[in-house]
Design a protein around this motif. Structure first.
Motif, mmCIF file in Angstrom:
data_model
loop_
_atom_site.group_PDB
_atom_site.id
_atom_site.type_symbol
_atom_site.label_atom_id
_atom_site.label_comp_id
_atom_site.label_asym_id
_atom_site.label_seq_id
_atom_site.Cartn_x
_atom_site.Cartn_y
_atom_site.Cartn_z
ATOM 1 N N ARG A 1 40.757 36.462 34.204
ATOM 2 C CA ARG A 1 39.659 35.734 33.550
ATOM 3 C C ARG A 1 38.735 35.113 34.584
ATOM 4 N N VAL A 2 39.323 34.535 35.605
ATOM 5 C CA VAL A 2 38.523 33.920 36.666
ATOM 6 C C VAL A 2 37.712 34.992 37.388
ATOM 7 N N ALA A 3 38.358 36.113 37.708
ATOM 8 C CA ALA A 3 37.667 37.210 38.400
ATOM 9 C C ALA A 3 36.518 37.753 37.557
ATOM 10 N N ALA A 4 36.739 37.915 36.264
ATOM 11 C CA ALA A 4 35.691 38.432 35.381
ATOM 12 C C ALA A 4 34.494 37.478 35.344
ATOM 13 N N GLN A 5 34.765 36.191 35.283
ATOM 14 C CA GLN A 5 33.680 35.208 35.251
ATOM 15 C C GLN A 5 32.878 35.234 36.546
ATOM 16 N N LEU A 6 33.572 35.241 37.680
ATOM 17 C CA LEU A 6 32.879 35.275 38.964
ATOM 18 C C LEU A 6 32.089 36.570 39.133
ATOM 19 N N SER A 7 32.696 37.682 38.744
ATOM 20 C CA SER A 7 32.023 38.975 38.858
ATOM 21 C C SER A 7 30.753 39.029 38.022
ATOM 22 N N SER A 8 30.765 38.330 36.881
ATOM 23 C CA SER A 8 29.572 38.325 36.023
ATOM 24 C C SER A 8 28.381 37.657 36.708
ATOM 25 N N PHE A 9 28.657 36.852 37.734
ATOM 26 C CA PHE A 9 27.600 36.213 38.517
ATOM 27 C C PHE A 9 27.309 36.968 39.811
ATOM 28 N N GLY A 10 27.917 38.147 39.957
ATOM 29 C CA GLY A 10 27.674 38.964 41.137
ATOM 30 C C GLY A 10 28.533 38.619 42.344
ATOM 31 N N VAL A 11 29.568 37.823 42.136
ATOM 32 C CA VAL A 11 30.447 37.437 43.238
ATOM 33 C C VAL A 11 31.463 38.557 43.484
ATOM 34 N N ASN A 12 31.617 38.942 44.749
ATOM 35 C CA ASN A 12 32.619 39.918 45.133
ATOM 36 C C ASN A 12 33.983 39.223 45.141
ATOM 37 N N VAL A 13 34.947 39.760 44.401
ATOM 38 C CA VAL A 13 36.244 39.109 44.221
ATOM 39 C C VAL A 13 37.367 40.007 44.723
ATOM 40 N N CYS A 14 38.307 39.402 45.444
ATOM 41 C CA CYS A 14 39.523 40.083 45.879
ATOM 42 C C CYS A 14 40.694 39.336 45.256
ATOM 43 N N ARG A 15 41.545 40.033 44.518
ATOM 44 C CA ARG A 15 42.676 39.408 43.817
ATOM 45 C C ARG A 15 43.955 39.567 44.636
ATOM 46 N N TYR A 16 44.600 38.448 44.937
ATOM 47 C CA TYR A 16 45.872 38.476 45.655
ATOM 48 C C TYR A 16 47.043 38.087 44.763
ATOM 49 N N GLY A 17 46.761 37.408 43.674
ATOM 50 C CA GLY A 17 47.865 36.953 42.830
ATOM 51 C C GLY A 17 48.778 36.028 43.615
ATOM 52 N N ARG A 18 50.062 36.353 43.676
ATOM 53 C CA ARG A 18 51.023 35.540 44.436
ATOM 54 C C ARG A 18 51.369 36.167 45.786
ATOM 55 N N ASP A 19 50.560 37.111 46.230
ATOM 56 C CA ASP A 19 50.770 37.733 47.537
ATOM 57 C C ASP A 19 50.142 36.853 48.612
ATOM 58 N N TYR A 20 50.762 35.705 48.846
ATOM 59 C CA TYR A 20 50.236 34.754 49.818
ATOM 60 C C TYR A 20 50.260 35.342 51.225
ATOM 61 N N ALA A 21 51.301 36.084 51.558
ATOM 62 C CA ALA A 21 51.407 36.687 52.894
ATOM 63 C C ALA A 21 50.263 37.678 53.117
ATOM 64 N N GLY A 22 49.916 38.451 52.103
ATOM 65 C CA GLY A 22 48.801 39.386 52.215
ATOM 66 C C GLY A 22 47.484 38.657 52.420
#
Length: 77
Positions: A17-38
């Motif tokens: 939901r957060v990614a979709a909202q940011l993307s709607s404003f043209g923000v490039n989003v990278c999702r890590y979830g709980r992959d803190y090490a990544g």
């Protein structure tokens, strides 16, 4: 570019939901979830400052993974 992490909490916002909202404003989003090490691996070599916001629990975990020592904010007299 915004990097999204999911804190270990049942109350965390849904990352999609957060990614979709940011993307709607043209923000490039990278999702890590709980992959803190990544997340750490992908960002520790960047020469520019990194701003991390969120819950104190998430920031506490990331401080530890980045090797940033804890520091007391206040002490009792």
């Amino acid at each position: 570019r915004w990097s999204l992490l999911t804190p270990d909490s049942d109350r965390a916002l849904d990352i999609e939901r957060v990614a979709a909202q940011l993307s709607s404003f043209g923000v490039n989003v990278c999702r890590y979830g709980r992959d803190y090490a990544g997340f750490i691996r992908d960002h520790e070599a960047e020469p520019r400052p990194l701003l991390i916001t969120g819950s104190i629990y998430l920031i506490g975990e990331l401080r530890q993974l980045f090797g940033i020592p804890e520091r007391k904010i206040w002490t009792k007299n």
